[in-house]
Motif scaffolding. Structure first.
Motif, PDB file in Angstrom:
ATOM      1  N   ASP A 101      43.652  25.140 -75.704  1.00  0.00           N
ATOM      2  CA  ASP A 101      42.218  25.170 -75.017  1.00  0.00           C
ATOM      3  C   ASP A 101      41.647  26.189 -74.716  1.00  0.00           C
ATOM      4  O   ASP A 101      42.739  27.156 -73.916  1.00  0.00           O
ATOM      5  N   ASP A 102      40.276  25.807 -74.607  1.00  0.00           N
ATOM      6  CA  ASP A 102      39.800  27.409 -74.809  1.00  0.00           C
ATOM      7  C   ASP A 102      39.838  27.696 -72.837  1.00  0.00           C
ATOM      8  O   ASP A 102      40.298  29.199 -73.490  1.00  0.00           O
ATOM      9  N   VAL A 103      40.576  27.226 -72.267  1.00  0.00           N
ATOM     10  CA  VAL A 103      40.321  27.487 -70.594  1.00  0.00           C
ATOM     11  C   VAL A 103      41.600  28.794 -70.564  1.00  0.00           C
ATOM     12  O   VAL A 103      41.392  30.135 -70.301  1.00  0.00           O
ATOM     13  N   THR A 104      42.943  27.748 -71.252  1.00  0.00           N
ATOM     14  CA  THR A 104      43.583  29.217 -71.530  1.00  0.00           C
ATOM     15  C   THR A 104      43.720  30.628 -72.580  1.00  0.00           C
ATOM     16  O   THR A 104      44.669  31.498 -71.716  1.00  0.00           O
ATOM     17  N   LEU A 105      43.819  30.314 -74.167  1.00  0.00           N
ATOM     18  CA  LEU A 105      42.947  31.000 -74.504  1.00  0.00           C
ATOM     19  C   LEU A 105      42.343  32.422 -73.973  1.00  0.00           C
ATOM     20  O   LEU A 105      42.378  33.505 -73.711  1.00  0.00           O
ATOM     21  N   ASP A 106      40.453  32.411 -73.051  1.00  0.00           N
ATOM     22  CA  ASP A 106      40.066  32.705 -72.755  1.00  0.00           C
ATOM     23  C   ASP A 106      40.838  33.846 -71.552  1.00  0.00           C
ATOM     24  O   ASP A 106      40.902  34.832 -70.948  1.00  0.00           O
ATOM     25  N   ALA A 107      41.840  32.787 -70.869  1.00  0.00           N
ATOM     26  CA  ALA A 107      42.398  33.231 -69.098  1.00  0.00           C
ATOM     27  C   ALA A 107      43.496  34.583 -69.246  1.00  0.00           C
ATOM     28  O   ALA A 107      43.499  35.439 -69.122  1.00  0.00           O
ATOM     29  N   ILE A 108      43.970  34.729 -71.535  1.00  0.00           N
ATOM     30  CA  ILE A 108      44.940  34.818 -71.723  1.00  0.00           C
ATOM     31  C   ILE A 108      45.206  35.914 -72.588  1.00  0.00           C
ATOM     32  O   ILE A 108      45.204  37.210 -73.006  1.00  0.00           O
ATOM     33  N   GLY A 109      42.938  35.845 -72.910  1.00  0.00           N
ATOM     34  CA  GLY A 109      42.475  36.808 -73.519  1.00  0.00           C
ATOM     35  C   GLY A 109      42.691  36.752 -75.221  1.00  0.00           C
ATOM     36  O   GLY A 109      43.331  37.948 -75.867  1.00  0.00           O
ATOM     37  N   GLU A 159      45.165  40.215 -65.365  1.00  0.00           N
ATOM     38  CA  GLU A 159      44.412  38.856 -65.403  1.00  0.00           C
ATOM     39  C   GLU A 159      45.244  37.332 -65.559  1.00  0.00           C
ATOM     40  O   GLU A 159      45.101  37.114 -65.914  1.00  0.00           O
ATOM     41  N   ILE A 160      46.456  38.532 -66.624  1.00  0.00           N
ATOM     42  CA  ILE A 160      47.688  37.284 -66.911  1.00  0.00           C
ATOM     43  C   ILE A 160      48.427  36.923 -66.008  1.00  0.00           C
ATOM     44  O   ILE A 160      48.527  35.895 -66.137  1.00  0.00           O
ATOM     45  N   SER A 162      47.116  36.898 -63.608  1.00  0.00           N
ATOM     46  CA  SER A 162      46.977  35.973 -62.074  1.00  0.00           C
ATOM     47  C   SER A 162      46.650  34.187 -62.839  1.00  0.00           C
ATOM     48  O   SER A 162      46.411  33.748 -61.473  1.00  0.00           O
ATOM     49  N   PHE A 163      45.977  34.225 -64.233  1.00  0.00           N
ATOM     50  CA  PHE A 163      46.349  32.689 -64.437  1.00  0.00           C
ATOM     51  C   PHE A 163      48.030  32.497 -64.880  1.00  0.00           C
ATOM     52  O   PHE A 163      48.218  31.269 -64.021  1.00  0.00           O
ATOM     53  N   LEU A 164      48.782  33.670 -65.004  1.00  0.00           N
ATOM     54  CA  LEU A 164      50.812  32.767 -64.125  1.00  0.00           C
ATOM     55  C   LEU A 164      50.916  32.232 -63.310  1.00  0.00           C
ATOM     56  O   LEU A 164      51.279  30.910 -63.317  1.00  0.00           O
ATOM     57  N   MET A 165      50.190  32.727 -62.202  1.00  0.00           N
ATOM     58  CA  MET A 165      50.440  32.204 -60.967  1.00  0.00           C
ATOM     59  C   MET A 165      49.916  30.978 -60.157  1.00  0.00           C
ATOM     60  O   MET A 165      49.553  30.425 -59.682  1.00  0.00           O
ATOM     61  N   LYS A 166      48.363  30.933 -61.160  1.00  0.00           N
ATOM     62  CA  LYS A 166      47.235  29.639 -61.107  1.00  0.00           C
ATOM     63  C   LYS A 166      48.809  28.446 -61.290  1.00  0.00           C
ATOM     64  O   LYS A 166      48.321  27.489 -60.857  1.00  0.00           O
ATOM     65  N   ARG A 167      49.428  29.199 -62.901  1.00  0.00           N
ATOM     66  CA  ARG A 167      49.993  27.938 -63.436  1.00  0.00           C
ATOM     67  C   ARG A 167      51.206  27.795 -62.757  1.00  0.00           C
ATOM     68  O   ARG A 167      51.594  26.064 -62.967  1.00  0.00           O
ATOM     69  N   ARG A 168      51.944  28.879 -61.748  1.00  0.00           N
ATOM     70  CA  ARG A 168      52.777  28.616 -60.496  1.00  0.00           C
ATOM     71  C   ARG A 168      51.991  27.081 -59.463  1.00  0.00           C
ATOM     72  O   ARG A 168      53.154  26.202 -59.364  1.00  0.00           O
ATOM     73  N   ARG A 169      51.327  27.120 -59.492  1.00  0.00           N
ATOM     74  CA  ARG A 169      50.456  26.811 -58.512  1.00  0.00           C
ATOM     75  C   ARG A 169      50.497  25.360 -59.206  1.00  0.00           C
ATOM     76  O   ARG A 169      50.309  24.004 -58.007  1.00  0.00           O
ATOM     77  N   LEU A 170      50.597  24.925 -60.243  1.00  0.00           N
ATOM     78  CA  LEU A 170      50.549  23.394 -61.224  1.00  0.00           C
ATOM     79  C   LEU A 170      52.331  23.348 -60.817  1.00  0.00           C
ATOM     80  O   LEU A 170      52.196  22.387 -61.860  1.00  0.00           O
ATOM     81  N   GLY A 171      53.130  23.715 -60.742  1.00  0.00           N
ATOM     82  CA  GLY A 171      55.015  23.617 -60.716  1.00  0.00           C
ATOM     83  C   GLY A 171      55.196  24.544 -62.027  1.00  0.00           C
ATOM     84  O   GLY A 171      56.568  23.967 -62.287  1.00  0.00           O
ATOM     85  N   LEU A 172      54.870  25.854 -62.965  1.00  0.00           N
ATOM     86  CA  LEU A 172      55.294  25.902 -63.719  1.00  0.00           C
ATOM     87  C   LEU A 172      56.092  26.924 -62.821  1.00  0.00           C
ATOM     88  O   LEU A 172      55.398  28.048 -62.026  1.00  0.00           O
TER      89      LEU A 172
END
Length: 204
Positions: A101-109, A159-160, A162-172
């Motif tokens: 999705d665009d959210v993932t692509l934008d967050a990773i750059g 940026e990356i 920060s995104f991965l730490m958000k994914r961690r909070r979702l269970g990654l």
């Protein structure tokens, strides 16, 4: 839960790189793995992701052996050029796993304007982001991040992660392999070190 129990590995018979290694990574946990060059950190990461088979011991996901093919444990190495088909366009490389999705692509750059290009037509840092986007499909429960951000500039690193730490909070769950002690201290739940063929907890 991802578990390595009693893992031995060596490229030459009778000459083990490490021995009796056991570690556990839970969903929503970032575990840092450090160690000197040549101790086998990347090799251990590949074993955790099912890319290499141990000489002894086992790798279990929720108590069961990892299944072949695209799975719940993904491995991303800093040399991303070796992880892609050079004859494929970037859009095909990413869609090999999913349609991000665009959210993932934008967050990773990652820009969709890259999708018609080939791997050699973008920089190493940009290709690293493409490989990471491919690895983060909804099926992925654990990520082995081997010097993931070493080729990226400091702003992109922040940026990356920060995104991965958000994914961690979702269970990654993440096994973060790095020589960067400051990075591991900042992003990990706990740290271990591979030394003298074994892993041990890192204080602090």
């Amino acid at each position: 839960m991802l578990e390595l129990t009693g893992v031995d590995f060596g490229f030459a018979k009778g000459n083990l790189l490490f021995q009796g290694v056991s570690l556990t990574i839970r969903e929503g946990e970032i575990v840092g793995l450090s160690g000197k060059s040549g101790t086998g950190k990347s090799t251990l990461g590949r074993i955790a992701a099912g890319h290499l088979n141990p000489v002894a011991g086992q790798v279990l996901l929720d108590g069961k052996a990892l299944t072949p093919g695209y799975g719940a444990v993904q491995y991303v190495h800093q040399s991303s050029i070796f992880a892609v088909n050079p004859r494929w366009r970037l859009g095909q490389i990413i869609s090999e796993a999913w349609q991000p999705d665009d959210v993932t692509l934008d967050a990773i750059g990652v820009s969709r304007t890259w999708f018609d290009r080939y791997p050699h037509e973008i920089s190493g840092g940009e290709l690293q982001r493409v490989v990471l986007a491919r690895a983060l499909s909804p099926q992925t429960r654990f990520l082995v991040a081997d010097e993931l951000s070493a080729m990226l500039d400091p702003i992109t690193q922040v940026e990356i992660w920060s995104f991965l730490m958000k994914r961690r909070r979702l269970g990654l769950g993440i096994l973060a392999i790095s020589h960067d002690a400051a990075l591991l201290k900042r992003v990990t739940s706990r740290q271990i070190e591979l030394s003298m063929r074994r892993v041990q907890a890192v204080d602090g």
